[in-house]
Design a protein around this motif. Sequence first.
Motif, short mmCIF file in Angstrom:
data_model
loop_
_atom_site.label_atom_id
_atom_site.label_comp_id
_atom_site.label_asym_id
_atom_site.label_seq_id
_atom_site.Cartn_x
_atom_site.Cartn_y
_atom_site.Cartn_z
N TRP A 4 0.81 -1.22 0.00
CA TRP A 4 0.00 0.00 0.00
C TRP A 4 0.84 1.26 0.00
CZ3 TRP A 4 -4.37 0.74 -1.97
CH2 TRP A 4 -5.07 1.92 -1.72
N MET A 7 1.85 1.79 -3.50
CA MET A 7 0.68 2.19 -4.29
C MET A 7 0.38 3.67 -4.11
SD MET A 7 -0.30 -0.43 -6.01
CE MET A 7 -1.91 0.07 -6.57
N GLN A 8 0.45 4.15 -2.89
CA GLN A 8 0.15 5.56 -2.62
C GLN A 8 1.18 6.49 -3.23
OE1 GLN A 8 -0.38 5.19 1.70
NE2 GLN A 8 -2.49 5.82 1.39
N TYR A 11 0.28 5.90 -7.44
CA TYR A 11 -1.06 5.96 -8.02
C TYR A 11 -1.99 6.86 -7.23
CZ TYR A 11 0.73 1.82 -10.35
OH TYR A 11 1.50 0.95 -11.07
N THR A 13 -4.87 6.73 -5.42
CA THR A 13 -5.47 5.54 -4.82
C THR A 13 -6.98 5.60 -4.68
OG1 THR A 13 -4.94 6.37 -2.62
CG2 THR A 13 -3.37 4.83 -3.62
N HIS A 15 -8.83 6.50 -7.12
CA HIS A 15 -9.28 6.55 -8.51
C HIS A 15 -8.81 5.29 -9.24
CE1 HIS A 15 -10.96 9.24 -11.55
NE2 HIS A 15 -10.11 8.69 -12.39
N HIS A 16 -9.52 4.19 -9.02
CA HIS A 16 -9.17 2.95 -9.71
C HIS A 16 -10.43 2.19 -10.12
CE1 HIS A 16 -9.87 1.19 -5.73
NE2 HIS A 16 -10.01 0.03 -6.35
N THR A 31 -7.05 -4.95 -11.54
CA THR A 31 -7.39 -3.58 -11.19
C THR A 31 -6.64 -2.62 -12.09
OG1 THR A 31 -5.68 -3.57 -9.46
CG2 THR A 31 -7.95 -4.04 -8.76
N TRP A 33 -5.25 1.32 -12.23
CA TRP A 33 -4.89 2.43 -11.35
C TRP A 33 -4.37 3.61 -12.15
CZ3 TRP A 33 -5.56 1.96 -6.06
CH2 TRP A 33 -5.86 0.68 -5.61
N LYS A 34 -4.85 4.80 -11.82
CA LYS A 34 -4.42 6.05 -12.45
C LYS A 34 -3.04 6.41 -11.91
CE LYS A 34 -5.12 10.03 -14.63
NZ LYS A 34 -4.53 10.07 -15.92
N LYS A 35 -2.08 6.63 -12.82
CA LYS A 35 -0.73 6.98 -12.42
C LYS A 35 -0.66 8.44 -11.97
CE LYS A 35 1.97 5.81 -15.82
NZ LYS A 35 2.64 5.26 -16.99
N TRP A 41 -2.61 4.80 -17.20
CA TRP A 41 -3.07 3.87 -16.17
C TRP A 41 -2.23 2.61 -16.22
CZ3 TRP A 41 -7.84 5.26 -13.75
CH2 TRP A 41 -8.47 6.38 -14.32
#
Length: 104
Positions: A4, A7-8, A11, A13, A15-16, A31, A33-35, A41
């Motif tokens: 996590w 991920m934070q 991305y 987080t 907005h996926h 899944t 995920w917006k970069k 993504w």
Amino acid sequence: MLDWDKMQEEYVTDHHYHVSYHEDGYDIEGTVWKKKNGNGWDVLFSDIHNELNEENDTQLDLVIFRYEKDQLDIEEINEMFAQWVKKVLLRNAKDKSVYMYKET
């Protein structure tokens, strides 16, 4: 199984989206995920059954492909995921039955 903290960092987080493949009895999900940096993504998949990639991006979750458009087209990304499932995941799976739908 996501890292996590990583991920934070990478991305947006909150907005996926979820993509899925439910043909021929399979129940496979990933899944999207917006970069944060740059457009596009990443599509991630967690595979605890097979070693698809020795260099995992986020522990068991790995980026299976990138979608370089700023606006996500849900139908297009689902089709791209389905093609990846057919051409990569199921073709290389040691035991395809692990991806079958199971009643819980």
